[in-house]
Design a protein around this motif. Structure first.
Motif, mmCIF file in Angstrom:
data_model
loop_
_atom_site.group_PDB
_atom_site.id
_atom_site.type_symbol
_atom_site.label_atom_id
_atom_site.label_comp_id
_atom_site.label_asym_id
_atom_site.label_seq_id
_atom_site.Cartn_x
_atom_site.Cartn_y
_atom_site.Cartn_z
ATOM 1 N N VAL A 1 34.244 32.106 -98.901
ATOM 2 C CA VAL A 1 34.163 32.628 -100.246
ATOM 3 C C VAL A 1 34.687 34.019 -100.249
ATOM 4 C CG1 VAL A 1 31.856 31.999 -100.054
ATOM 5 C CG2 VAL A 1 32.185 33.971 -100.951
ATOM 6 N N SER A 16 27.966 30.223 -101.647
ATOM 7 C CA SER A 16 28.570 28.914 -101.668
ATOM 8 C C SER A 16 27.678 27.896 -102.300
ATOM 9 C CB SER A 16 28.909 28.474 -100.268
ATOM 10 O OG SER A 16 27.756 28.371 -99.525
ATOM 11 N N ASN A 231 33.256 28.140 -100.496
ATOM 12 C CA ASN A 231 33.333 29.600 -100.520
ATOM 13 C C ASN A 231 34.802 30.008 -100.564
ATOM 14 O OD1 ASN A 231 30.573 30.036 -100.296
ATOM 15 N ND2 ASN A 231 30.625 30.020 -98.067
#
Length: 299
Positions: A1, A16, A231
């Motif tokens: 992420v 996430s 992510n």
């Protein structure tokens, strides 16, 4: 992420999926250094690239005194931005499998006292991290990112995996770096240290950035399996779940009790083909089901 905290405090952390620090019976996600900018609601695009109008909530008449309004800011705003970025900038696909952890449960029980004598709290997370790092090396498309600005696939030859930690301030995702270069005990010490400092709000900014892959633990709160949110800009995230004793049929057609766990792999189908995602899961399973191979095979 992407760098979740960079929008809030100049730091980077990624969110996430709902996750809890790894307990002793299940395992637990991570944030890369650079990500596509998290869009705001006004920047969101719908079909045909048309702007999506922000949804305005209206209180039902007569219920105004039964609602409270809290500004979306800080950690919660950062998490919200990351979730929206994941939705807009990935083609999220799910594959689910299961792993028989009976041998791993027995192995951990045998070495638990040795770990304690060395000052190490040995959960299942270090084993999962090692298995994931080995599988990423064999199936490198899951260790990539997509640079939206340059339209390039970024192929990474390092293995940084994050661990989602739920804190009072919100979800933080510290990164365990260079997992392939660390022993089980080294990973266990780092997991314990980072989880403790995350709960205390003492993580440094650089500990919340730079993931290449994510792992999120849903099992500690009893979830059967999940569809984790990727992510961004990572290519994939692995959800691990409750370790549950249940009957299975062994290779001799006998019904036996085994320690089973579901795995949920979310992946960006632009970067990862379904066949490779499935093979990645099978490699993680092979290693977790055979702890001796997990320890002996080079990462």
């Amino acid at each position: 992420v992407g760098d979740v905290l960079s929008h809030h405090q100049g730091a980077a952390a990624a969110a996430s999926a709902p996750a809890i620090p790894a307990p002793a019976s299940a395992a637990p996600t991570a944030a890369p250094a650079a990500s596509a900018p998290a869009p705001t609601a006004s920047a969101a695009k719908g079909a045909g690239g048309m702007p999506v109008a922000p949804v305005q909530y209206r209180t039902p008449k007569g219920y105004e005194h039964l609602e409270d309004r809290v500004p979306l800011r800080g950690m919660r705003r950062a998490i919200s931005n990351q979730m929206q970025a994941s939705h807009l900038y990935t083609v999220r696909t799910l594959t689910v499998d299961e792993v028989n952890l009976t041998k791993l449960v027995e192995f951990r029980a045998r070495v638990k006292d040795d770990a304690a004598a060395a000052g190490v709290k040995l959960s299942y997370l270090p084993f999962i991290f090692r298995a994931v790092a080995a599988a990423l090396r064999k199936y490198p498309s899951l260790n990539t990112s997509f640079d939206e600005a340059t339209q390039e696939i970024v192929q990474k030859r390092y293995y940084n995996i994050g661990m989602a930690v739920a804190t009072d301030a919100g979800l933080t995702v510290p990164v365990i770096r260079d997992v392939n270069h660390k022993s089980l005990f080294e990973l266990a010490r780092e997991v314990t240290d980072i989880a403790g400092r995350a709960q205390a709000g003492k993580l440094q900014a650089d500990e919340l950035a730079g993931s290449t892959f994510s792992v999120t633990n849903i099992g500690s709160i009893g979830a059967l399996f999940s569809f984790p949110i990727i992510n961004v800009p990572d290519a994939a995230i692995l959800g691990v779940h409750s370790i549950v004793k249940r009957p299975i049929v062994d290779e001799y057609d006998n019904i036996v009790v085994a320690h089973m766990m579901y795995l949920s792999l979310s992946f960006d189908h632009r970067l990862v083909d379904g066949a490779e995602a499935a093979r990645f899961c099978r490699e993680v399973i092979r290693l977790l089901e055979n702890p001796d191979r997990l320890l002996l095979e080079a990462l």
